[in-house]
Enzyme design. Structure first.
Site, PDB file in Angstrom:
ATOM      1  N   SER A 110     -86.545  27.793  44.227  1.00 43.51           N
ATOM      2  CA  SER A 110     -87.319  27.216  43.140  1.00 43.51           C
ATOM      3  C   SER A 110     -88.674  27.902  42.996  1.00 43.51           C
ATOM      4  CB  SER A 110     -87.464  25.709  43.384  1.00 43.51           C
ATOM      5  OG  SER A 110     -87.962  25.050  42.254  1.00 43.51           O
ATOM      6  N   HIS A 135     -80.076  21.382  41.698  1.00 42.27           N
ATOM      7  CA  HIS A 135     -81.261  22.149  42.114  1.00 42.27           C
ATOM      8  C   HIS A 135     -81.629  21.898  43.576  1.00 42.27           C
ATOM      9  CE1 HIS A 135     -84.750  24.570  41.044  1.00 42.27           C
ATOM     10  NE2 HIS A 135     -85.504  23.731  41.729  1.00 42.27           N
TER      11      HIS A 135
END
Length: 362
Positions: free
Chosen positions: A135, A338
């Site tokens: 990320s 995610h």
């Protein structure tokens, strides 16, 4: 926690050029492979927004990426970006001062990463290292290598897990609230503030509300899913309290706002202070874009089909702009989201084994 699991662990302190004091953690070898004379390639792991070094070890031996890499003979270094619970000190400022929080992930890329990469290479006497980001850890990397291209030669291979760079197709409505952030001198002052800094009250509340058997435990996991995508099958309820006792680990409001600006513009660009201040800082009314053509280090991208923050469309756009790609891998599980890149109970078989196999042969 690392010591309890039987692995050696070290804490190192690195000071950045602009005075932030960062703590980085190291697993120098595995108890399964403790020949201290053996050469161990250095691997550096960089966490995402509001996370910390903790997230690379929470799944435990045999499952967490940091342990798996150590077991395979790598010298594992784990970063902590400025403003999180492990990197909340400065040479002249305190975290109670607004000036301390005057940074986004831009400064993390320009100052934090060069400091820790140089430190790791000096400590290991190696000329380059493997970089694995999740990320925001990828956002920071592309800031660094686009603005300080000399660091490309210090990267043997960059592995980007769920890269957050282009953000035109973000699905998380909770995250998209950042789109409505303002610009201008007053907004700049307001955004010089901490964002979800952990407190004792938060930790105690999580332990009570999210424990196994709690009637509202499902609400705790739902908050995570609202950010990264729903995948309850891969979030181990036994680990939920432990994860949320360390997450969020804190960051700056400006880092969150900067992401909102990427969503608003569809561009990968520097922080937008508003036209007047942009002219002062950049000599242009709009922020300059990061030059991804300067990122010549080899990069391999990883994406989840159910990732609400790093969509396949945005990942493909990033892939198309990088001059030296080493492929793009999409996790086979349809629901992979995610946060699964660090917290999924089967992350080792779904992602990590592929990552380790690739870097071994690269």
């Amino acid at each position: 926690m690392v010591m309890k699991n039987g692995y050696p662990v070290e804490t190192h302190t690195v000071t950045t050029e602009d005075g932030y004091v960062l703590s980085i953690h190291r697993i120098p070898f595995s108890p399964k492979n403790d020949n201290k004379e053996e050469f161990r390639p250095a691997v550096f792991l960089q966490h995402g927004f509001l996370c910390s070094s903790f997230d690379w070890v929470v799944l435990g031996p045999g499952r967490a990426l940091a342990y798996l890499l150590a077991d395979k003979g790598y010298d594992v270094w784990i970063g902590n970006s400025r403003g999180n619970v492990y990197s909340s000190k400065h040479q002249t400022l305190t975290s109670k001062q607004k000036l301390f929080w005057n940074f986004s992930w831009h400064e993390m890329g320009v100052y934090d990463l060069p400091a820790v990469i140089d430190y790791v290479l000096a400590s290991t006497s190696q000329k380059d290292l493997y970089y694995i980001g999740h990320s925001m850890g990828n956002t920071m990397f592309f800031v660094l290598t686009s603005l300080k291209p000399e660091y490309n030669k210090k990267i043997h291979l960059m592995v980007a897990l769920a890269p957050v760079v282009f953000m035109s197709y973000v699905k998380s409505e909770l995250t998209k609230l950042a789109v409505y952030s303002r610009t201008g001198e007053e907004a700049d002052r307001i955004y010089n503030s901490p964002y979800f800094t952990p407190t004792k009250t938060w930790t105690e509340g999580v332990q009570l509300a999210c424990r196994k058997g709690s009637v509202i435990q499902g609400l705790c996991s739902s908050l995570i899913f609202m950010i990264g995508g729903f995948n309850p099958q891969q979030l181990d309820p036994e680990l939920l309290v432990l994860i949320l006792s360390h997450y969020p680990a804190g960051s700056s409001t400006k880092a969150w706002v900067h992401y909102g600006q990427l969503m608003r513009t569809g561009k990968f660009q520097q922080y937008d202070h508003g036209e007047t201040l942009n002219l002062k800082y950049y000599e242009t009314p709009t922020p300059p874009q990061y030059n991804l053509s300067a990122v010549v280090a080899p990069v391999r991208l990883y994406n989840g089909k159910n990732d609400w923050l790093s969509s396949i469309e945005d990942t493909k756009e990033l892939y198309s702009k990088l001059p030296n790609t080493a492929g793009m891998y999409q996790v086979k599980l349809e629901a992979f989201n995610h946060v699964d890149f660090q917290w999924a109970k089967d992350a080792n078989t779904l992602v990590y084994n592929e990552v380790i196999g690739f870097i071994k042969n690269f």
